[in-house]
Each structure stands twice: as structure tokens, then as C-alpha cells.
Design an enzyme around this catalytic site. Sequence first.
Site, PDB file in Angstrom:
ATOM      1  N   ARG A  59      -0.117   4.573   2.991  1.00  0.00           N
ATOM      2  CA  ARG A  59      -0.021   4.288   4.430  1.00  0.00           C
ATOM      3  C   ARG A  59       0.237   5.484   5.334  1.00  0.00           C
ATOM      4  NH1 ARG A  59       4.240  -0.374   4.715  1.00  0.00           N
ATOM      5  NH2 ARG A  59       4.698   0.053   2.527  1.00  0.00           N
ATOM      6  N   GLU A  83      -5.304   3.108 -10.365  1.00  0.00           N
ATOM      7  CA  GLU A  83      -5.965   1.815 -10.119  1.00  0.00           C
ATOM      8  C   GLU A  83      -7.120   1.627 -11.092  1.00  0.00           C
ATOM      9  OE1 GLU A  83      -6.381   2.712  -5.598  1.00  0.00           O
ATOM     10  OE2 GLU A  83      -6.319   0.538  -5.806  1.00  0.00           O
ATOM     11  N   TRP A 131      -9.206   5.639  -0.157  1.00  0.00           N
ATOM     12  CA  TRP A 131      -9.765   6.215  -1.387  1.00  0.00           C
ATOM     13  C   TRP A 131      -8.894   5.728  -2.529  1.00  0.00           C
ATOM     14  CZ3 TRP A 131      -8.335   9.487   2.753  1.00  0.00           C
ATOM     15  CH2 TRP A 131      -6.994   9.923   2.719  1.00  0.00           C
ATOM     16  N   CYS A 161       0.812  -1.219   0.000  1.00  0.00           N
ATOM     17  CA  CYS A 161       0.000   0.000   0.000  1.00  0.00           C
ATOM     18  C   CYS A 161       0.846   1.270   0.000  1.00  0.00           C
ATOM     19  CB  CYS A 161      -0.936   0.001   1.213  1.00  0.00           C
ATOM     20  SG  CYS A 161      -1.951   1.499   1.323  1.00  0.00           S
TER      21      CYS A 161
HETATM   22  N1  ARG Z   1      -7.076  -1.877  -6.917  1.00  0.00           N
HETATM   23  C1  ARG Z   1      -8.375  -2.151  -6.364  1.00  0.00           C
HETATM   24  C2  ARG Z   1      -9.446  -1.627  -7.314  1.00  0.00           C
HETATM   25  O1  ARG Z   1      -9.148  -1.036  -8.306  1.00  0.00           O
HETATM   26  C3  ARG Z   1      -8.559  -1.504  -4.997  1.00  0.00           C
HETATM   27  C4  ARG Z   1      -7.494  -1.822  -3.969  1.00  0.00           C
HETATM   28  C5  ARG Z   1      -7.474  -0.890  -2.788  1.00  0.00           C
HETATM   29  N2  ARG Z   1      -7.205   0.464  -3.201  1.00  0.00           N
HETATM   30  C6  ARG Z   1      -7.178   1.533  -2.377  1.00  0.00           C
HETATM   31  N3  ARG Z   1      -6.955   2.696  -2.918  1.00  0.00           N
HETATM   32  N4  ARG Z   1      -7.351   1.430  -1.088  1.00  0.00           N
HETATM   33  O2  ARG Z   1     -10.627  -1.761  -7.077  1.00  0.00           O
END
Ligand code: ARG
Length: 348
Positions: free
Chosen positions: A61, A229, A224, A58
Site C-alpha cells: 500500500r 504469491e 505487481w 495488502c
Molecule cells: N495472489 C494473487 C495471485 O497470485 C494476486 C493478488 C494480488 N497481488 C498483487 N501483488 N497485487 O495471482
Amino acid sequence: MNYDEIHSFLTIYEQETKQSKGYADARLAEIKAKGDYWQTTDELTHAARVAWRNSNKCIGRLFWQSLHVFDERKTLTHDTIFERLVHHINFATNGGKIRPTITVFHPERVRIWNEQLVRYAGYDTADGIIGDPASVAFTKTCIDLGWQPKYGRFDVLPLVIQVNGTLPRLYDVPPACVLEVPMTHPTNEQFANLGLRWYAVPMISNMKLDGAGVEYPAAPFNGWYMGTEIGARNFADVDRYNQLPAVAKLFGLDTSTQTTLWQDRALVELNVAVLHSFKTHGVSIVDHHNAAQQFKLFEQAEEKDDRAVTGNWAWLVPPMAGATTHIYHKPYKNHYFTPNYFYQKKPY
Ligand code: ARG
């Protein structure tokens, strides 16, 4: 029970939350006498936060201390668990000003089958996959359990709640609770025609919180999103929504050979759109450059507190512009400490 592990967490807890000297020893004696370790809500709260701090994959953090923890270990019926999950979704979403949150359920008796509390269905049809290919197996499970498929690209899956190892029950997430962001681009008006959208809050519900001596298989948590991602993985991966060819077409890129770097250009436009859309809708999101800077502050804070920073380089480096971040240029030790969050076997 692993008394050494329990004692070392209780020592961390004693020191970091300024308990009176001897707290850890006294608690351990109590736990040994009882033969049972039921964490106090305060211990559980700290365990969940330290578990985030120890999550090597992560990049976010820095904010581990701000995690909101709801202790729902005594909530044991399907209906009340559902109600607490809806509470989590509402509290975490907070109208777009997302709050990092975890809801912890009973260590043995509850299991949530979803990968995330809100995620889109994926249907394997004769004409190919509709929706999110990552959800195909789970969607099939939901249908087998009686859920009505809708065959859309962005259908929110039902919550699948299991109590005491019996047959799980399905609940629809009230649509009003699911904040979603339609994707637009700051300069290309045609972008909206791609019909892309994404949900506001990533709430992981398939990982186990290892509380150092007690494990919680049902402990959904969220932060968030970091834009990549969604823009560089969920929308871009060939085995996810696979949108780079459509974006390239929209921007008139030359796709005759990959040497034109059309994929890289499409990625940039897609990620610009994700960040722009979340911003426009007032939903918390961080870009990968700011996230990396925040991670640097986390590393500095950890050093100052005399803790070794651990990390998983392959996960910490963002999937775009990796070498523009400091993370790319240094090694990280991928040592696991508990408390932590771990993958666990799928229940279906
Ligand atoms: N990578 C995952 C997604 O696209 C989420 C993982 C957690 N991500 C976060 N920003 N806490 O759905």
C-alpha cells in the site's frame, strides 16, 4: 443512498486533494437535489486510491497514490469494453515495468466474470486436474459458454464480459499482450525442465470497488507481484500447482520424512527461481523482505498524516520467513473503512 458515508468521503476528498473549503457540503447538497451520485472523474480517482490505502490485506500500500485510474463508466458495449481491457493489460504491463492501474466501468451495467484478466485454465479430467486447480469452476463456465479447451498447463482463459445482465460474450486476450515469465533457477540448470511459467501482472477483476456511496462491480485493478504469491502459493500449495515434491527431487532432497525440512528447502529454491526469472526478464516484482520494509514506510507515512493504520495480520505476514519481518511482531486492527475493495458474489 447513505449520505453520511458520501459526505465523509467527500470531506476526505476535499482535504486530501486540497479543494476549496465547503466543497463537500456543496456537492452533498447537489447530490441530494439530484437524488443521484455520479462521481466526478477526479472524485473517482481519489476513491480508487483511498480504497487501495484501506485494503487491510495488502502489503504493497505504500504506492497507493501512484495508482493510474481510467474512467470507463461510459463504455457500454462488449467490443469497446474488451478494447479497454486490452488497453488496461497493455498499459499496466508496460513491457515489464508494471504500472499500478485500475479501469472503472459503469456502476450497474457491466460485469467481468474472470477472477483476473489473465489467469490459467484448470481442467478436471479423468487423469486428474490439468492446469490451475483454482480455475476449474470458471474454466468449466467458459467451456459451457462455447470456449474451446486446450488442455495445457498454462492456457490463458478468455475474457468473459457481461453487459446489462444479459448472456456474457467471450474474447481471447491477444497473446502478444500477455507477458509471461518462464521459470529458471540461478544455479540449477535442470530447473527449467519443470516447465513452469507465470504471467507478469496480477489483475484482479472479481472485486467490487466500494467508492463510499457508489459501488463498481467491474473495476479491474493491478499492482505487481510479491514473489511469494507465486513461489510459496500458486506453485507450492497442494491444491494449486503442487510443485514442492518435483522441486525437492530436482535438488536431491531427502523426502523420506518431513523432519528433514525438505518442504522448506524446496520452497526457498522455488522462490529464488521466481525472483530470479522475473528479474532476468525485466519484469517488476518485489521480494517479501523489501515489501515488508515498504509496508513499514507506509505505516510511518500514515501516522504522519494522522491516519490510523488498519491491517489484516494473517494476510500481511508473508507465507515464508514471516518472523523475519516486523509485521509478524505487532498487532494490526482489522477495521474496514470505505472506499475499499470487497469480494462479491460470483456471477456464475
Ligand atoms: N495472489 C494473487 C495471485 O497470485 C494476486 C493478488 C494480488 N497481488 C498483487 N501483488 N497485487 O495471482
